[in-house]
Design a protein around this motif. Structure first.
Motif, mmCIF file in Angstrom:
data_model
loop_
_atom_site.group_PDB
_atom_site.id
_atom_site.type_symbol
_atom_site.label_atom_id
_atom_site.label_comp_id
_atom_site.label_asym_id
_atom_site.label_seq_id
_atom_site.Cartn_x
_atom_site.Cartn_y
_atom_site.Cartn_z
ATOM 1 N N VAL A 25 1.592 32.943 36.651
ATOM 2 C CA VAL A 25 0.636 34.030 36.689
ATOM 3 C C VAL A 25 -0.717 33.599 35.970
ATOM 4 C CG1 VAL A 25 0.054 36.576 36.431
ATOM 5 C CG2 VAL A 25 2.277 36.090 37.152
ATOM 6 N N THR A 26 -1.711 33.595 36.736
ATOM 7 C CA THR A 26 -2.932 33.035 36.187
ATOM 8 C C THR A 26 -3.927 34.197 36.206
ATOM 9 O OG1 THR A 26 -2.651 30.723 36.835
ATOM 10 C CG2 THR A 26 -4.741 31.309 35.633
ATOM 11 N N ALA A 27 -4.364 34.789 35.041
ATOM 12 C CA ALA A 27 -4.933 35.971 35.075
ATOM 13 C C ALA A 27 -6.344 35.683 34.128
ATOM 14 C CB ALA A 27 -4.379 37.212 34.552
ATOM 15 N N SER A 28 -7.450 36.187 34.737
ATOM 16 C CA SER A 28 -8.970 35.905 33.913
ATOM 17 C C SER A 28 -9.730 37.092 34.566
ATOM 18 C CB SER A 28 -9.366 34.595 34.382
ATOM 19 O OG SER A 28 -10.589 34.374 33.319
ATOM 20 N N LEU A 40 -7.133 36.566 39.780
ATOM 21 C CA LEU A 40 -5.618 36.639 39.459
ATOM 22 C C LEU A 40 -5.140 35.585 40.420
ATOM 23 C CD1 LEU A 40 -2.813 37.610 38.674
ATOM 24 C CD2 LEU A 40 -3.165 39.292 40.429
ATOM 25 N N GLN A 70 -8.765 41.314 32.434
ATOM 26 C CA GLN A 70 -7.661 40.423 32.091
ATOM 27 C C GLN A 70 -6.423 40.953 32.217
ATOM 28 O OE1 GLN A 70 -8.608 36.924 29.777
ATOM 29 N NE2 GLN A 70 -6.589 36.212 29.994
ATOM 30 N N SER A 71 -6.163 41.912 31.235
ATOM 31 C CA SER A 71 -4.937 42.635 31.014
ATOM 32 C C SER A 71 -4.583 43.242 32.237
ATOM 33 C CB SER A 71 -5.080 43.662 29.780
ATOM 34 O OG SER A 71 -5.422 42.949 28.701
ATOM 35 N N GLU A 74 -3.348 40.682 34.479
ATOM 36 C CA GLU A 74 -1.834 40.008 34.253
ATOM 37 C C GLU A 74 -0.862 40.986 34.759
ATOM 38 O OE1 GLU A 74 0.194 38.098 30.410
ATOM 39 O OE2 GLU A 74 -1.950 38.288 30.466
ATOM 40 N N TRP A 78 2.314 40.418 37.160
ATOM 41 C CA TRP A 78 3.880 40.582 36.885
ATOM 42 C C TRP A 78 4.361 41.558 37.836
ATOM 43 C CZ3 TRP A 78 5.771 36.621 35.686
ATOM 44 C CH2 TRP A 78 5.395 35.692 34.674
#
Length: 89
Positions: A25-28, A40, A70-71, A74, A78
C-alpha cells in the motif's frame, strides 16, 4: 554451447506471501488549487495485480492538510486489502 540460464531460476524460490504481507500500500497526497488530495496505489505482490486505482474508481475527497489526506489514503488502502483477502478476484 549451452543456453544461458537466468539468474532467477538459479536462486531459491521466493517464499509464498500470505495475508497483508502479500500487498503493498503506497499512500501519499498531492496539492491542488482546491485542497490536498490523497493518492493511493495498492498492489498484490504475488501476481503484481494493481488493486487500486482501477478504471472507474471514485475520486478521493479533498483535505486541508497533507497528513490527513495521506492517513485517509492509507486507511482506505488497507480496507481494500482486507476486502481482497476476504473475496479475491
Amino acid at each position: 554451447m549451452a543456453s544461458p540460464v537466468s539468474r532467477r531460476s538459479q536462486s531459491a524460490p521466493l517464499p509464498a506471501l500470505t495475508g497483508r504481507a502479500n500487498y503493498q500500500v503506497t499512500a501519499s497526497s498531492r496539492r491542488t488549487s482546491s485542497g490536498t488530495v490523497p493518492t493511493l496505489k495498492v498492489l498484490r505482490l504475488s501476481d503484481e495485480r494493481v488493486i487500486y486505482p482501477f478504471q472507474g474508481h471514485a475520486d478521493m475527497p479533498f483535505f486541508a492538510e497533507a497528513g490527513a489526506a495521506q492517513s485517509y489514503a492509507e486507511a482506505y488502502g488497507w480496507q481494500l486489502v482486507d476486502g481482497d483477502i476476504a473475496v479475491p478476484e
